[in-house]
Design an enzyme around this catalytic site. Structure first.
Site, PDB file in Angstrom:
ATOM      1  N   SER A  98       0.816  -1.212   0.000  1.00 42.64           N
ATOM      2  CA  SER A  98       0.000   0.000   0.000  1.00 42.64           C
ATOM      3  C   SER A  98       0.853   1.267   0.000  1.00 42.64           C
ATOM      4  O   SER A  98       0.351   2.347  -0.204  1.00 42.64           O
ATOM      5  CB  SER A  98      -0.933  -0.003   1.212  1.00 42.64           C
ATOM      6  OG  SER A  98      -0.208   0.286   2.380  1.00 42.64           O
TER       7      SER A  98
ATOM      8  N   LYS B 218      -5.946   4.590   8.113  1.00 45.54           N
ATOM      9  CA  LYS B 218      -4.765   5.282   7.603  1.00 45.54           C
ATOM     10  C   LYS B 218      -4.990   6.787   7.554  1.00 45.54           C
ATOM     11  O   LYS B 218      -4.144   7.584   7.996  1.00 45.54           O
ATOM     12  CB  LYS B 218      -4.415   4.756   6.202  1.00 45.54           C
ATOM     13  CG  LYS B 218      -3.781   3.371   6.269  1.00 45.54           C
ATOM     14  CD  LYS B 218      -3.566   2.780   4.899  1.00 45.54           C
ATOM     15  CE  LYS B 218      -2.865   1.438   5.019  1.00 45.54           C
ATOM     16  NZ  LYS B 218      -2.917   0.668   3.783  1.00 45.54           N
TER      17      LYS B 218
END
Lengths: 801, 280
Positions: free
Chosen positions: A652, A695
């Site tokens: 990611s 996140k």
């Protein structure tokens, strides 16, 4: 920055006005099962499929409600069926090591056990009584007298014969002797000496003959005694039969419809008659040693009926959940008693296992538990395969000890086993256990989410109402329900879905109820739900807080303003004990002349996982194809996750790494007020990642601590927009224009946002505009290629001939 | 030997101890009776002259009853055996007398058993001896016991190997005659001694006669605490008594010797499977 998402895109609210009730108290119970159509279909199929091997494995994460659903689903078919039979173990009089199993219609097992126990108790008094009667005593004494008469007669005969010759039979201290007599007196030795020799000889001869005859008589005596004993034995048997016959016959009539039981009763009768002395000796005082061994008591144990499984008060077939599926709890156990230092067992010590108790019905087991118990899994499979239940002690199975043991007759097994477990175990079993697929043909796969629609939200409210009522919770108003729905949507990680994780919901309900009760509220409101959610988070965020603190203090270097070339804020997620949170990471890139390799420092020191390395390797593919298709890629780049001391896994951060690399090559500084997440492919497309909410919140929290500048924000893959269920304070900040979420589909889009310089489109020759980022990168790479070529030629010239 | 109340007074008891090992049991029972009746116990052990003579004969062999093996007999051995038995009997009588705190003594004589016993019995009120021959030999009435029963002037108690079993019934016959009262009183005394019941056989031709005699017996046995059973019979014979004794677990039969001849007596004694007390 008009590409930023609108606040309403950051959080899909559940409008309380859409919910058609005030509090959950008004809602009816939820009767149907929501969101598990696939699993339901599989379960119904598995339950109704009568063939063997169609046992069920219910797969899904723990807490999703597998157990509740299956129990609920089994209740009805279990009630519809007739209860299975009772099972008893009884003594095998021919071979006590192999006890017989008897099956009886439900409820009659207990009756048989009590009947036989009463029979034995009755016989313990009836048999001694039969032997106490005058009739028996007279007959027994008659036999004794007969024996004595017989002896007396033969002795008397002999005596009479002797007397004819003036010889008498005299009793001596040890036996008998013959002696000549004269007027009833034994002839003295002197008198005898005086007799003529001839007469002396005649007397000796006669005495010798008589002695021979006496010897013959004496030798006959043991045989007569034996005959007398035989007669007594026959008499005893006759008396015993007359005493025992009637009560046993009555029982045989009672169980005439069960031939197995009748055969058992016949065998019992034979045994009682054969061991009649056990019943007669009842009154005799036991010797202390005998009492110690319990020998006397055990002699009657052989007539007991061991009621293994009883169904007297049951309706329908059993549905049983075995919480502790050890080997013995599953297939039954053979208990032992210690007697004078030895371990003994008999058929009365056979104890039923879960398979016995659930026989004829359904047994629920936890996969993890049954697999971690030694031998349990193998035993379960063996039972299902053979469709028979053998009770065998584990020690014997392993040949650890060889005490006296039993081999009970196996009991036929007709059962449906439902195993509940997680998916990993299911797939592992499928892969590694060849028998598994044969025995567990039905997989009931539980969904973790369901579609979020107005109907399903209404159902969800009903589910909350049902659970609340079942657990006597304060009713929830629609605002609270709406908040729970939103939270459920967030934990499912998708705004279009709701979580079916029932335990999570139940926990939230209980905790919200706790806060409402503390506040003495009559209904649970959204506020209480929020308190519960916050408290949940608060309880587990110690590490998150410590990490934020390190960033705040500057121990961990994270910039949230300014612009730096070759440096990007990446985002990672840490999951600890079921709680996940995001944290920003500084990712830096450095470039120099080289041979076209991108060095991932994490990978070099083996801190990067394979997926992470894959993401980095894609970068060189992108660079080569994008900027240097017809040039040697003459750059050497190093990438690093700064201040990361643990394993890094996942791709990611690959887009962030690429941005850092492009920034380093072009020299264009990257805004530190932005953070990046998303993976990238060789084409430069940004791809979806997981845990997007955590996140974003991870970066937001850091920015918030330092004060929101209005510039800050996060770049996310456009594909992740549907996963956004962000925290309320973040949505608030976005509404005020203090924080921005940018959906990004390509690297070009992202780099333009990060640097404020357009990425640039290639012209027909593949050349980018000079002032664009791509153009600058391309120019730099060209220079590097030329330099490298120059170096190469230089070194060739110098080479000695 | 009747005192004025029609109760048999027993002051001296003679018990015959012979060479057989089971005669010690006879001795013990006799001691219990002596203690119970508060009488003196005189033991007598006769070294049988016939046995000694037998042992002296050159050809005689002893044939063991249990194994049918032949044993050598000689005079010295026989004498030694008899002496040993006598000593054993003396020891037994001393120990049992001190235990029961009674006056006990033992006399050892050599001679003909029956003669010696009859002679000794002349001075006592009751003679006790074993009834059978050797316990296992099946002889139900020994020759010595029979002759004493026939010839002794005093009452004779013949004990089986079981002695006077505790809590077993005492049987007697009651015909209403005065002399039967003596049997009845003796039987009830012994029944109390062994804590057993009393079984009274009443021979009667008619029901009326039976009821009358039973009432009579009942009046004689006024003292309570004894469990009494009455048994009616038309004409009792030896077999009848045998069956009754077996069925009712009779431990002792009290018989009155009237005009029975020797053969009848022998038969009655043989078939009765219990101890017998003979009164005269």
């Amino acid at each position: 920055m008009d590409q930023a998402l609108k606040p309403e895109q950051l959080y899909r609210r559940c409008d309380p006005e859409q919910l058609r009730f005030d509090t959950t108290a008004e809602l009816p119970d939820l009767t149907e099962i929501i969101g598990q159509e696939r699993a339901l279909e599989a379960l119904r199929f598995g339950i109704n499929m009568a063939n063997s091997g169609y046992n069920i494995y219910a797969l899904g994460p723990p807490g999703i409600g597998k157990h509740t659903l299956i129990t609920q689903l089994l209740a009805e078919p279990a009630q519809r069926k007739h209860p299975p039979c009772d099972w008893c173990y009884v003594n095998n009089f021919d071979d006590p090591r192999r006890p017989h199993a008897l099956s009886l219609p439900p409820g009659r097992g207990r009756t048989l056990r009590d009947d036989v126990a009463r029979l034995i108790e009755d016989l313990k008094t009836a048999i001694p009584a039969a032997f106490e009667t005058d009739e028996y005593r007279a007959r027994a004494q008659e036999l004794d007298e007969e024996f004595k008469e017989r002896q007396e007669k033969s002795i008397n005969e002999l005596q009479n014969q002797a007397r004819e010759h003036n010889i008498d039979l005299i009793r001596t201290p040890a036996g008998f002797a013959f002696a000549p007599t004269h007027d009833g007196e034994v002839v003295s030795p002197e008198e005898f000496e005086r007799l003529p020799k001839k007469e002396q000889e005649a007397i000796s001869e006669r005495v010798a003959k008589l002695q021979e005859k006496l010897r013959a008589v004496i030798r006959q005596v043991p045989q007569w005694r034996q005959e007398s004993r035989e007669k007594l034995r026959a008499l005893n048997r006759e008396v015993a039969i007359s005493a025992a016959e009637h009560p046993i016959h009555a029982l045989r009539e009672k169980y005439a419809d069960l031939p197995q039981v009748v055969a058992y009763l016949e065998a019992t009768q034979e045994d009682i008659i054969g061991n009649i002395d056990d019943f007669r000796q009842r009154e005799e005082p036991q010797s202390p040693l005998l009492a110690l061994t319990g020998e006397h008591a055990t002699s009657f144990r052989r007539y007991e009926v061991n009621l293994l499984v009883e169904r007297a008060d049951e309706t329908g077939v059993p549905v049983l959940y075995e919480d502790n599926p050890t080997y013995q709890n599953l297939v039954g156990r053979l208990e032992h008693v210690a007697m004078m230092g030895a371990l003994l067992t008999d058929f009365t010590l056979i104890k039923a296992g879960a398979l016995h108790r659930a026989n004829g019905g359904y047994l629920l087991l936890d996969a993890h538990k049954v697999l971690t118990q030694p031998f349990a899994w193998e035993a379960l499979k063996r039972a299902l395969r053979s469709r028979e239940l053998h009770v065998e002690s584990a020690e014997r199975l392993l040949s650890l000890v060889s005490t006296v043991s039993l081999e009970p007759e196996p009991i036929p097994l007709d059962i449906k086993v439902v195993i509940l477990g997680d998916r990993v175990l299911y797939y592992l079993l499928c892969e590694y256990d060849p028998e598994f697929a044969e025995l567990f043909k039905v997989a009931a796969d539980f969904e973790e989410t369901l579609e979020r629609t107005p109907e399903s939200q209404q159902h969800y409210a009903q589910l909350i109402a049902t659970m609340g009522r079942k657990n006597q919770l304060t009713p929830f108003n629609r605002h609270a329900v709406a908040r729970i729905i939103e939270q459920s949507s967030r934990s499912s990680g998708d705004i279009t879905k709701l979580s079916t994780h029932l335990r999570g919901i139940a926990d939230l309900l209980h905790e919200s109820d706790y806060f409402a009760r503390n506040a003495k509220a009559k209904v649970v409101d959204a506020l209480h739900v929020q308190q519960a959610i916050d408290a949940q988070e608060r309880r587990s965020d110690r590490i998150k807080e410590r990490m934020r603190e390190a960033i705040q203090r500057g121990t961990v270097l994270i910039s949230t303003d300014g612009a730096v070339a070759g440096q990007v804020n990446g985002l990672s997620v840490i999951e600890l004990g079921g709680y996940a949170f995001g944290i920003p990471h500084r990712i830096t890139a450095r470039v120099r002349l080289g041979e076209g390799e991108v060095i991932d420092i994490e990978r070099e020191v083996e801190l990067g996982g394979p997926v992470h390395s894959k993401g980095v390797l894609i970068l060189s593919g992108y660079l080569g194809a994008h900027y240097a298709a017809d040039l040697p890629l003459s750059v050497s780049a190093t990438l690093v996750f700064e201040q990361s001391y643990g394993q890094v896994e996942g791709d990611s951060a690959s887009s962030a790494e690429l941005y850092a690399l492009l920034s380093a090559l072009s020299g264009a500084p990257v805004k530190q007020s932005l953070a990046v997440t998303g993976s990238v492919n060789q084409q430069g497309e940004v791809q979806a990642i997981g845990s997007v909410n955590e996140k974003i919140e991870g970066f937001f929290d850091v920015c918030k601590l330092r004060g929101l500048s209005g510039e800050q924000g996060v770049l996310i893959p456009a594909a992740n927009v549907q996963n956004l269920m962000l925290r309320r304070d973040l949505v608030e900040a976005a509404t005020q224009g203090l924080f921005h979420i940018y959906p990004v589909t390509t690297i070009d889009q992202g780099i333009a946002l990060l640097t404020g310089i357009p990425a640039g489109e290639p012209d027909a020759d593949g050349e980018y505009p000079e002032d664009s980022i791509n153009g600058q990168v391309q120019a730099r790479l060209k220079v590097m290629a030329q330099l490298r070529q120059a170096y190469a030629e230089h070194s060739k010239d110098k080479e000695p001939l | 030997m009747n005192d004025r109340n029609g109760v048999l007074a027993i002051r001296r008891i003679l018990v015959a101890v012979d060479a057989a090992p089971d005669s010690v049991a006879v001795l013990e029972t006799a001691a219990v009776i002596a203690a119970g009746l508060n009488a003196e116990l005189r033991g007598i052990f006769v070294e049988d002259i016939n046995l000694l003579r037998l042992a002296g004969l050159p050809f005689t062999r002893e044939l063991a009853w249990s194994s049918a093996t032949e044993l050598h007999l000689d005079y010295q051995r026989m004498e030694r055996v008899l002496r040993g038995r006598g000593a054993h009997a003396r020891q037994a009588i001393v120990s049992v007398s001190s235990q029961l705190k009674l006056h006990g003594s033992l006399q050892v004589v050599r001679g003909h058993v029956v003669q010696e016993l009859l002679q000794a019995a002349a001075n006592v009120d009751l003679i006790i001896l074993g009834k059978g021959g050797r316990a296992a030999s099946g002889i139900r009435i020994g020759s010595v016991a029979l002759r004493i029963a026939q010839e002794a002037a005093c009452p004779v108690l013949l004990l089986t190997e079981r002695g006077l079993p505790h809590q077993q019934a005492v049987m007697t016959t009651f015909t209403g005659q005065t002399r039967d009262e003596l049997s009845l009183s003796m039987a009830s005394r012994l029944a109390r001694l062994v804590h057993g019941g009393l079984l009274v056989v009443i021979p009667a031709a008619t029901q009326d006669e039976y009821v009358r005699r039973q009432q009579q017996a009942h009046d004689l046995l006024r003292e309570g605490s004894l469990s009494i059973t009455y048994q009616s019979v038309k004409t009792p014979d030896a077999r009848f008594y045998q069956r009754l004794a077996m069925a009712e677990r009779v431990g002792l039969a009290v018989l009155d010797l009237k005009e029975e001849n020797d053969e009848e007596l022998q038969n009655r004694l043989a078939v009765l499977p219990c101890s017998v007390l003979l009164l005269r």
